[in-house]
Design a protein around this motif. Structure first.
Motif, PDB file in Angstrom:
ATOM      1  N   UNK A  70       0.765  -1.250   0.115  1.00  0.00           N
ATOM      2  CA  UNK A  70      -0.055   0.055  -0.065  1.00  0.00           C
ATOM      3  C   UNK A  70       0.832   1.198   0.155  1.00  0.00           C
ATOM      4  N   UNK A  71       2.167   1.221   0.272  1.00  0.00           N
ATOM      5  CA  UNK A  71       2.985   2.525   0.487  1.00  0.00           C
ATOM      6  C   UNK A  71       3.954   2.356  -0.769  1.00  0.00           C
ATOM      7  N   UNK A  72       3.564   1.715  -2.043  1.00  0.00           N
ATOM      8  CA  UNK A  72       4.324   1.938  -3.017  1.00  0.00           C
ATOM      9  C   UNK A  72       3.610   3.106  -4.137  1.00  0.00           C
ATOM     10  N   UNK A  73       4.522   3.311  -4.899  1.00  0.00           N
ATOM     11  CA  UNK A  73       4.226   4.369  -5.838  1.00  0.00           C
ATOM     12  C   UNK A  73       4.051   3.227  -7.085  1.00  0.00           C
ATOM     13  N   UNK A  90      -7.132   2.333  -5.157  1.00  0.00           N
ATOM     14  CA  UNK A  90      -7.577   2.425  -3.771  1.00  0.00           C
ATOM     15  C   UNK A  90      -6.683   1.399  -2.873  1.00  0.00           C
ATOM     16  N   UNK A  91      -6.010   0.837  -3.402  1.00  0.00           N
ATOM     17  CA  UNK A  91      -4.943  -0.075  -2.709  1.00  0.00           C
ATOM     18  C   UNK A  91      -3.831   0.759  -2.018  1.00  0.00           C
ATOM     19  N   UNK A  92      -3.348   1.819  -3.028  1.00  0.00           N
ATOM     20  CA  UNK A  92      -2.270   2.306  -2.708  1.00  0.00           C
ATOM     21  C   UNK A  92      -2.391   4.061  -2.461  1.00  0.00           C
ATOM     22  N   UNK A  93      -3.716   4.493  -2.675  1.00  0.00           N
ATOM     23  CA  UNK A  93      -3.953   5.893  -2.653  1.00  0.00           C
ATOM     24  C   UNK A  93      -3.663   6.538  -1.385  1.00  0.00           C
ATOM     25  N   UNK A  94      -4.016   5.985  -0.154  1.00  0.00           N
ATOM     26  CA  UNK A  94      -3.695   6.535   1.012  1.00  0.00           C
ATOM     27  C   UNK A  94      -2.139   6.638   1.485  1.00  0.00           C
ATOM     28  N   UNK A  95      -1.572   5.705   1.458  1.00  0.00           N
ATOM     29  CA  UNK A  95      -0.002   5.557   1.512  1.00  0.00           C
ATOM     30  C   UNK A  95       0.935   5.767   0.637  1.00  0.00           C
ATOM     31  N   UNK A  96       0.589   5.290  -0.671  1.00  0.00           N
ATOM     32  CA  UNK A  96       1.500   5.647  -1.821  1.00  0.00           C
ATOM     33  C   UNK A  96       0.925   6.364  -2.664  1.00  0.00           C
ATOM     34  N   UNK A  97       0.892   5.972  -3.924  1.00  0.00           N
ATOM     35  CA  UNK A  97       0.410   6.643  -5.181  1.00  0.00           C
ATOM     36  C   UNK A  97       0.172   5.942  -6.449  1.00  0.00           C
ATOM     37  N   UNK A  98      -0.822   6.270  -7.093  1.00  0.00           N
ATOM     38  CA  UNK A  98      -1.274   5.693  -8.251  1.00  0.00           C
ATOM     39  C   UNK A  98      -1.157   6.565  -9.494  1.00  0.00           C
ATOM     40  N   UNK A  99      -0.569   5.940 -10.589  1.00  0.00           N
ATOM     41  CA  UNK A  99      -0.390   6.666 -11.598  1.00  0.00           C
ATOM     42  C   UNK A  99      -0.629   5.691 -12.989  1.00  0.00           C
ATOM     43  N   UNK A 100      -1.585   6.308 -13.834  1.00  0.00           N
ATOM     44  CA  UNK A 100      -1.792   5.642 -14.915  1.00  0.00           C
ATOM     45  C   UNK A 100      -0.725   6.348 -16.177  1.00  0.00           C
ATOM     46  N   UNK A 101      -0.467   5.426 -16.857  1.00  0.00           N
ATOM     47  CA  UNK A 101       0.481   5.722 -17.972  1.00  0.00           C
ATOM     48  C   UNK A 101       0.000   5.179 -19.386  1.00  0.00           C
ATOM     49  N   UNK A 102       0.008   6.030 -20.354  1.00  0.00           N
ATOM     50  CA  UNK A 102      -0.268   5.375 -21.729  1.00  0.00           C
ATOM     51  C   UNK A 102       0.541   5.769 -22.885  1.00  0.00           C
ATOM     52  N   UNK A 103       0.312   5.286 -23.982  1.00  0.00           N
ATOM     53  CA  UNK A 103       1.261   5.199 -24.906  1.00  0.00           C
ATOM     54  C   UNK A 103       1.480   6.773 -25.517  1.00  0.00           C
ATOM     55  N   UNK A 104       2.710   7.124 -26.098  1.00  0.00           N
ATOM     56  CA  UNK A 104       3.015   8.456 -26.664  1.00  0.00           C
ATOM     57  C   UNK A 104       1.973   8.294 -27.770  1.00  0.00           C
ATOM     58  N   UNK A 127     -10.132  11.708 -13.219  1.00  0.00           N
ATOM     59  CA  UNK A 127     -11.287  11.695 -13.142  1.00  0.00           C
ATOM     60  C   UNK A 127     -12.149  10.453 -13.310  1.00  0.00           C
ATOM     61  N   UNK A 128     -11.643   9.516 -14.165  1.00  0.00           N
ATOM     62  CA  UNK A 128     -12.331   8.200 -14.285  1.00  0.00           C
ATOM     63  C   UNK A 128     -12.101   7.516 -12.804  1.00  0.00           C
ATOM     64  N   UNK A 129     -10.808   7.443 -12.448  1.00  0.00           N
ATOM     65  CA  UNK A 129     -10.475   6.683 -11.314  1.00  0.00           C
ATOM     66  C   UNK A 129     -11.301   7.201 -10.202  1.00  0.00           C
ATOM     67  N   UNK A 130     -11.259   8.500 -10.180  1.00  0.00           N
ATOM     68  CA  UNK A 130     -12.321   9.038  -8.905  1.00  0.00           C
ATOM     69  C   UNK A 130     -13.690   8.623  -8.850  1.00  0.00           C
ATOM     70  N   UNK A 131     -14.138   8.431  -9.986  1.00  0.00           N
ATOM     71  CA  UNK A 131     -15.567   8.002 -10.244  1.00  0.00           C
ATOM     72  C   UNK A 131     -15.711   6.447  -9.782  1.00  0.00           C
ATOM     73  N   UNK A 132     -14.564   5.712 -10.291  1.00  0.00           N
ATOM     74  CA  UNK A 132     -14.495   4.234 -10.033  1.00  0.00           C
ATOM     75  C   UNK A 132     -14.448   3.943  -8.626  1.00  0.00           C
ATOM     76  N   UNK A 133     -13.446   4.750  -8.048  1.00  0.00           N
ATOM     77  CA  UNK A 133     -13.335   4.660  -6.588  1.00  0.00           C
ATOM     78  C   UNK A 133     -14.204   5.193  -5.276  1.00  0.00           C
ATOM     79  N   UNK A 134     -14.771   6.286  -5.968  1.00  0.00           N
ATOM     80  CA  UNK A 134     -15.053   7.262  -4.788  1.00  0.00           C
ATOM     81  C   UNK A 134     -14.188   8.301  -4.050  1.00  0.00           C
ATOM     82  N   UNK A 135     -12.770   7.931  -4.480  1.00  0.00           N
ATOM     83  CA  UNK A 135     -11.884   9.102  -4.089  1.00  0.00           C
ATOM     84  C   UNK A 135     -11.482  10.228  -4.731  1.00  0.00           C
ATOM     85  N   UNK A 136     -10.648  11.262  -4.303  1.00  0.00           N
ATOM     86  CA  UNK A 136     -10.645  12.636  -5.011  1.00  0.00           C
ATOM     87  C   UNK A 136      -9.742  12.268  -6.152  1.00  0.00           C
TER      88      UNK A 136
END
Length: 291
Positions: A70-73, A90-104, A127-136
């Motif tokens: 949970x504390x991983x980026x 949601x697994x890493x949101x509180x103690x770590x960080x979640x980053x989405x990455x897509x193609x150039x 915003x999609x992740x916020x809608x899916x998880x209920x988190x900011x």
């Protein structure tokens, strides 16, 4: 304090002491809590539609095997419809960080409309992740690989690449995309790859990515050539029923059913594809000069 995940394949440390150290007790408690939290996320009603595929994708077992904490980026590469995002974010949101990455977008063999959607990914995805998880939405970040900020490089503990290596290979993007992901990782950072698996010895003419399948040795050699070492692999996502030899490739199987209703019951009985599950570690830069 956030930590970098480093797993040494096949190495188990044993300490002989009269009593279990306090730190070890806390670590065990933290591990149990993390596993419990992961199970809660996976069984959450928000995943009701996703959960029908859990029997093929084994998210709890896969994430535990990778060693994501949970504390991983954590960087998820090409999140698509967000199946893994709804677990990892949601697994890493509180103690770590979640980053989405897509193609150039520019090198892709897509039309202008599709490329424009990809360019909008960094704005839309949080915003999609916020809608899916209920988190900011502010808890999450997103980038295309040609627009990763310099300050993000060297900060990630983990990159997850689910069922995407075949596209990188067949679109001739693998070299440039994996270099960006490597730069985002800390030294010792990890990459977890889940990929449709061709049988060993399958001719490259079939297992070049255009049918969705790759051989395990192809993936391993590619990653080794780009500064990673294989530290572990698992059969968590194996499916021995998959013959991996269909004229229309992996898309013959569910959920795509490329053959339509032709032998649909047969392909339903097979289920989703046989998949390799590989764990790699980023080698230190100074070792690369000698590799």
């Amino acid at each position: 304090m956030k930590k970098t995940l480093i797993i040494m394949g096949g190495l188990t440390a044993l300490a002989v002491t009269a009593a279990t150290p306090v730190a070890a007790k806390h670590h065990a408690k933290d591990g149990a809590h993390s596993e419990s939290n992961l199970r809660m996320i996976i069984t959450n009603e928000r995943r009701a539609e996703d959960s029908v595929r859990d029997k093929y994708r084994h998210p709890a077992e896969t994430i535990s095997f990778f060693g994501i904490e949970p504390n991983h980026t954590v960087v998820e590469y090409v999140p698509g419809g967000g199946w893994y995002s709804r677990i990892l974010a949601p697994y890493v949101a509180d103690k770590g960080k979640f980053i989405g990455l897509t193609f150039a977008p520019d090198p892709l063999p897509f039309g202008d409309e599709a490329k424009e959607r990809i360019r909008n990914f960094p704005t839309k995805f949080p915003n999609d992740v916020a809608e899916w998880t209920g988190m900011p939405a502010t808890k999450f970040a997103a980038y295309t690989t040609d627009k990763v900020p310099e300050e993000v490089n060297g900060t990630a503990d983990f990159v997850v690449i689910p069922r995407m290596m075949h596209n990188l290979m067949r679109w001739n993007l693998a070299d440039s995309e994996i270099k960006v992901m490597r730069n985002m990782l800390k030294d010792g950072g990890m990459v977890g790859i889940i990929q449709h698996r061709a049988k060993d010895g399958t001719p490259f003419s079939y297992a070049d990515g255009n049918k969705g399948y790759l051989r395990t040795d192809t993936v391993v050699k590619f990653m080794e050539a780009h500064g990673f070492e294989l530290v572990n692999q698992a059969e968590i996502n194996a499916n021995p029923k998959d013959t991996a030899d269909y004229p229309k490739g992996v898309w013959t199987l569910p959920p795509r059913y490329a053959e339509g209703d032709v032998e649909k019951a047969k392909y339903t009985a097979i289920g989703e594809s046989d998949r390799m599950t590989l764990l790699f570690k980023k080698r230190r830069d100074h070792l690369l000069s000698h590799g």
